[in-house]
Design an enzyme around this catalytic site. Structure first.
Site, mmCIF file in Angstrom:
data_model
loop_
_atom_site.group_PDB
_atom_site.id
_atom_site.type_symbol
_atom_site.label_atom_id
_atom_site.label_comp_id
_atom_site.label_asym_id
_atom_site.label_seq_id
_atom_site.Cartn_x
_atom_site.Cartn_y
_atom_site.Cartn_z
ATOM 1 N N GLY A 46 16.569 42.565 39.086
ATOM 2 C CA GLY A 46 16.414 43.553 38.027
ATOM 3 C C GLY A 46 17.559 44.542 37.960
ATOM 4 N N LYS A 47 18.659 44.246 38.659
ATOM 5 C CA LYS A 47 19.791 45.174 38.687
ATOM 6 C C LYS A 47 20.692 45.012 37.463
ATOM 7 C CE LYS A 47 19.830 45.188 43.768
ATOM 8 N NZ LYS A 47 20.577 44.808 44.991
ATOM 9 N N ILE A 48 20.784 43.804 36.963
ATOM 10 C CA ILE A 48 21.584 43.497 35.785
ATOM 11 C C ILE A 48 20.668 42.927 34.714
ATOM 12 C CG2 ILE A 48 23.506 42.139 34.863
ATOM 13 C CD1 ILE A 48 24.426 44.254 36.825
#
EC number: 2.5.1.46
Length: 345
Positions: free
Chosen positions: A291-293
């Protein structure tokens, strides 16, 4: 001639002719391998700067300042090609070293290291520096910390004060730290203790000073930037701690109830490889799983020595954005609800 969906976009060999760096990069969009990736990174960064209300983070690792990249980073700060810098402490210490009028020197990786040690010369691959000058800077930081007095602050707040002090001492704006101070670009140093700045602060502690760098406040402050930005983009020079420190903001925001969906642009220049499992070579596709990018983000990873990539990319961006009136974020840290962000030309 046979055509299908895979063969609609032929390569175009590079012609040798008089042209700008940005024109060369545009031409390399029709080539292959890391040359094309380098050109795609320029294209993505340029588009990111044109995107309305976007906050651009840079993670800076590796010995970029000793290698001569200092003025490139300070130029990017002044021209607001980046809005927030996360760096190793070492790069910023070396920046302070040069801001105080001292130098790094062209050396050789084949030098006799025992003789260098005898002469008080430190080696960073093929760059030399004078150890005594480093120790002078260590003690200057200790003296400066004692002038500040007993406080608890984030690394952002400390670097702001250090930039102000260097400016007062007459340091030029080609300093990263001074440029950031003058242009309201926050600098975070999540591993400040792991650097000569940390050594300077340790000297001050041994002298009796109680100055605390609150690294958890760092995490909170940079996460607030992400939470309160309309959209975000990231540029990583190398990887390491600066990369993860920026990447984890999206996860923290989600845990705290603000699921932002990941960074919208992602660019990295790295010489590491993904198959070793380390973060420095980790792909942005892998970061999507955390879910970071954002899944739909424009992602460009260039496997290249950053000291080759940065001068080329910086010149290409300078040419492309010279007349751009970018709407850059302005940070207000002391509001009643904490950080506030406004976007202004």
């Amino acid at each position: 001639m046979h055509h299908n969906v895979f063969t609609n976009n032929p390569t175009v060999p590079i012609d040798v002719k008089n042209r700008s760096v940005s024109e060369l990069m545009d031409g390399m969009l029709k080539t292959g391998f890391q040359g094309r990736k380098l050109a795609e990174s320029v294209q993505a960064w340029n588009n990111m700067l044109k995107e309305k209300n976007t906050t651009v983070f840079m993670g800076l690792s590796g010995a970029m300042v000793p290698a001569g990249m200092r003025r490139i980073i300070s130029h990017m700060i002044r021209e607001r090609m980046i809005d927030c810098l996360v760096s190793t402490g070492a790069n910023l210490f070396h920046d302070c070293h040069e801001a105080l009028g001292r130098k790094h020197y062209v050396g050789s990786h084949l030098a006799n290291d025992e003789k260098l040690f005898e002469q008080g010369v430190d080696r960073i691959y093929d760059i030399f520096a004078v150890e005594e000058e480093f120790r002078t800077a260590d003690n200057l930081i200790a003296d400066f910390a004692q002038e500040i007095g007993e406080i608890t602050c984030s690394s952002r707040e400390f670097m702001y004060l250090l930039g102000k002090e260097l400016g007062r001492r007459g340091a030029a704006e080609d300093s990263i730290v001074v440029s950031a101070y003058r242009h309201n670009v926050p600098i975070f140093v999540p591993a400040l203790s792991d650097s000569s700045i940390g050594i300077g602060l340790t000297i001050a502690r041994r002298r009796g000073l109680k100055l605390e760098i609150d690294q958890i406040k760092d995490v909170d402050e940079i996460t607030q930037i992400v939470e309160k930005s309309e959209r975000t983009g990231v540029v990583y020079v190398g990887g390491g701690v600066p990369k993860n420190f920026i990447q984890q903001t999206e996860v923290i925001a989600s845990i705290l109830g603000m699921d932002i969906g990941g960074h919208d642009y992602a660019i990295q220049y790295t010489s590491d490889s993904p198959h070793w499992g380390g973060l420095s070579g980790c792909t942005f596709d892998e970061a999507v799983s955390w879910g970071k990018i954002a899944p739909q983000a424009k992602k460009v990873q260039v496997f290249v020595d950053a000291t080759i990539a940065l001068p080329i990319v910086a010149h290409a961006l300078h040419e492309k954005t010279h007349d751009l009136k970018r709407i850059a974020p302005v940070f207000f840290w002391d509001g009643p609800e904490g950080l506030a962000i406004d976007y202004k030309e």
